[in-house]
Design a protein around this motif. Structure first.
Motif, PDB file in Angstrom:
ATOM      1  N   TYR A  68       3.235   5.925  -5.732  1.00 54.19           N
ATOM      2  CA  TYR A  68       2.861   6.140  -7.130  1.00 54.19           C
ATOM      3  C   TYR A  68       1.796   7.228  -7.253  1.00 54.19           C
ATOM      4  O   TYR A  68       1.924   8.155  -8.056  1.00 54.19           O
ATOM      5  CB  TYR A  68       2.314   4.837  -7.735  1.00 54.19           C
ATOM      6  CG  TYR A  68       3.338   3.916  -8.334  1.00 54.19           C
ATOM      7  CD1 TYR A  68       3.818   4.113  -9.624  1.00 54.19           C
ATOM      8  CD2 TYR A  68       3.823   2.827  -7.618  1.00 54.19           C
ATOM      9  CE1 TYR A  68       4.763   3.242 -10.183  1.00 54.19           C
ATOM     10  CE2 TYR A  68       4.764   1.951  -8.160  1.00 54.19           C
ATOM     11  CZ  TYR A  68       5.224   2.168  -9.442  1.00 54.19           C
ATOM     12  OH  TYR A  68       6.155   1.326 -10.001  1.00 54.19           O
ATOM     13  N   THR A 113       0.839  -1.208   0.000  1.00 51.80           N
ATOM     14  CA  THR A 113       0.000   0.000   0.000  1.00 51.80           C
ATOM     15  C   THR A 113       0.870   1.253   0.000  1.00 51.80           C
ATOM     16  O   THR A 113       0.532   2.257  -0.628  1.00 51.80           O
ATOM     17  CB  THR A 113      -0.935   0.004   1.218  1.00 51.80           C
ATOM     18  OG1 THR A 113      -1.699  -1.205   1.235  1.00 51.80           O
ATOM     19  CG2 THR A 113      -1.904   1.186   1.161  1.00 51.80           C
ATOM     20  N   ILE A 122       1.924   1.832  -3.540  1.00 53.20           N
ATOM     21  CA  ILE A 122       0.808   2.399  -4.312  1.00 53.20           C
ATOM     22  C   ILE A 122       0.616   3.867  -3.960  1.00 53.20           C
ATOM     23  O   ILE A 122       0.402   4.716  -4.838  1.00 53.20           O
ATOM     24  CB  ILE A 122      -0.489   1.602  -4.034  1.00 53.20           C
ATOM     25  CG1 ILE A 122      -0.377   0.181  -4.603  1.00 53.20           C
ATOM     26  CG2 ILE A 122      -1.708   2.321  -4.635  1.00 53.20           C
ATOM     27  CD1 ILE A 122      -1.500  -0.742  -4.191  1.00 53.20           C
TER      28      ILE A 122
END
Length: 469
Positions: free
Chosen positions: A129, A123, A126
């Motif tokens: 990103y 997570t 992510i």
């Protein structure tokens, strides 16, 4: 319709109608890149270390974040450019309002990129990103209008070289302050998850204030012909504007190597000082000397351009950078010789990077003259596309070196890792600058005397194949 120029109390028109900018306006334009650097340079210099050492991500994962998001950013630049090109110039101009509003949002996102929730590793990756992609999108809508604005401030060759100088001075000034102040602010906090966003917030506030100075004091004086074809450009016209513009294509290739060299240097500096030199506290000192000398050095750009022209000035700087970085790789590492040679190399690289800002505004006018279509945003976005790809290249080089040589966060590094860090810091820039010098020497075909003819033609409503309608 013949082009015209608006004047105000702070400007004077030359005999051929070009605007002569006041010193205040030139300095204020540089404050735009000063503000830009306070947000942009943090990601280039410290986000890799934040993700690896504080957030616990692997070098490969971080390399993926930078590579993917920079490519994503690169494709956002044309979107930003075409969106801005469709705007009508209002009371405050065409570019300035977009730049100012976007800079405020960018400041908020700059702080967010240096935060990390207490979640699982996947997570966290992510989240890295998502936040950096959002940052990149808003950065495009900040930097594209700022960079495009110079082409409608003046067409005077000397003023443009001075705008380029003040812009590079602003960029290096931000690098100097962030390079010297960020780590000391960070070290004030035992919990780096608190220190990073606090340091980023301080820098982001300064960034917004700097953009406001640019917004208030800079004006879009040059009124260009935007009737007919220039407002109804098709996809084919966009392709023509970019891919038939040889000076622009030269700059795109040049930037792939000069910017990747500079960003690799900036990303690896904190690693080099901590492990190769043995003391992370040397990083602000080395940066202070290296970037401080560069700020002084780039003020020679107007003199050098006037005496030798932009092309020779850029190539000379690149050659000096090749020699300095090459020697720094060969000579055994010690703080003194490293600092001297990295400073010479960085000053040398700052000069062609400074000249580039004058190159790109000339390329915008050349594209207008060559095709009869004026698209500042798209032209600048195409140029900026190459800078984003270069940043992605730098991230890949840095992450690949750390990953392939067995880097271990916050531990004593192996001889192989130390050599890899040194190679990324010195050898890669030497090779990249050599390629850039060849590109400029072979491809660039818009010397200053030819540009003056282009500017005169546009001023009188002419383009290469006829009359601007």
């Amino acid at each position: 319709m013949q082009n015209s120029v608006k004047n105000n109390a702070s400007t004077n028109s030359t005999k051929d109608g070009n605007v002569k900018l006041s010193l205040k306006e030139k300095i204020s334009y540089g404050f735009g890149d000063f503000g830009n650097g306070f947000m942009f340079d943090l990601g280039q210099s410290y986000l890799t270390k934040f993700f690896i050492d504080t957030c616990g991500m692997s070098a490969g994962a971080v390399g993926g974040i930078f590579a993917f998001t920079k490519i994503f950013d690169a494709f956002m630049d044309p979107l930003a450019g075409s969106t801005i090109d469709r705007r009508k110039a209002g009371k405050q101009g065409k570019f300035r309002p977009v730049m100012m509003i976007s800079s405020i949002i960018l400041a908020i996102l700059t702080v967010i990129t240096f935060t990390m929730p207490d979640v699982s590793l996947s997570t966290r990756i992510i989240y890295g990103y998502a936040t950096y992609m959002a940052w990149g999108l808003v950065y495009s809508f900040t930097n594209v209008p700022y960079g495009s604005m110079a082409s409608v401030m003046t067409r005077d060759v000397e003023d443009r070289s001075q705008l380029a100088t003040f812009r590079q001075a602003g960029s290096l000034g931000a690098q100097l302050i962030t390079g010297v102040a960020f780590v000391p602010i960070l070290m004030m906090f035992s919990d780096k998850k608190v220190g990073y966003p606090v340091a980023a917030a301080v820098m982001a506030v300064i960034g917004v204030i700097s953009f406001y100075i640019c917004f208030v004091n800079c004006k879009e004086h040059v009124v260009v012909n935007r009737e007919g074809k220039s407002e109804k450009a098709s996809a084919k016209d966009y392709f023509k504007v970019v891919f038939t513009n040889r000076p622009l294509l030269c700059l795109i290739l040049m930037q792939l190597f000069t910017i990747s060299a500079m960003n690799t240097n900036n990303q690896m500096m904190i690693f080099f000082c901590q492990y190769n030199l043995g003391d992370i506290k040397l990083q602000p000192k080395v940066n202070g000397i290296m970037i401080g000398c560069s700020v002084i050095g780039i003020f020679a750009i107007p003199f050098l351009v006037k005496k030798f022209g932009k092309k020779k000035t850029a190539i000379t700087g690149l050659i000096i950078g090749i020699i300095a970085n090459g020697l720094n790789f060969i000579i055994p590492t010690n703080p003194t010789t490293f600092t001297v040679l990295v400073t010479v190399g960085y000053v040398a690289l700052a000069i062609p990077n400074g000249v580039t800002w004058a190159f790109v505004t000339d390329a915008i006018d050349y594209g207008h003259w060559h095709t009869g279509i004026r698209k500042e945003g798209v032209t600048y976005a195409a140029f900026n596309f190459s800078r984003k790809i270069a940043q992605s290249m730098a991230a890949l080089v840095s992450a690949a070196v750390l990953g392939m040589t067995g880097y271990v966060a916050n531990a004593q590094q192996s001889a192989e890792t130390l050599l890899g860090i040194k190679g990324a810091m010195t050898l890669y820039p030497a090779v990249a600058l050599a390629i850039a010098a060849i590109v400029v020497g072979v491809l660039h075909n818009l010397p200053d005397d030819k540009y003056r003819k282009v500017a005169q033609d546009l001023q009188e409503g002419r383009w290469e194949n006829g009359i601007l309608e």
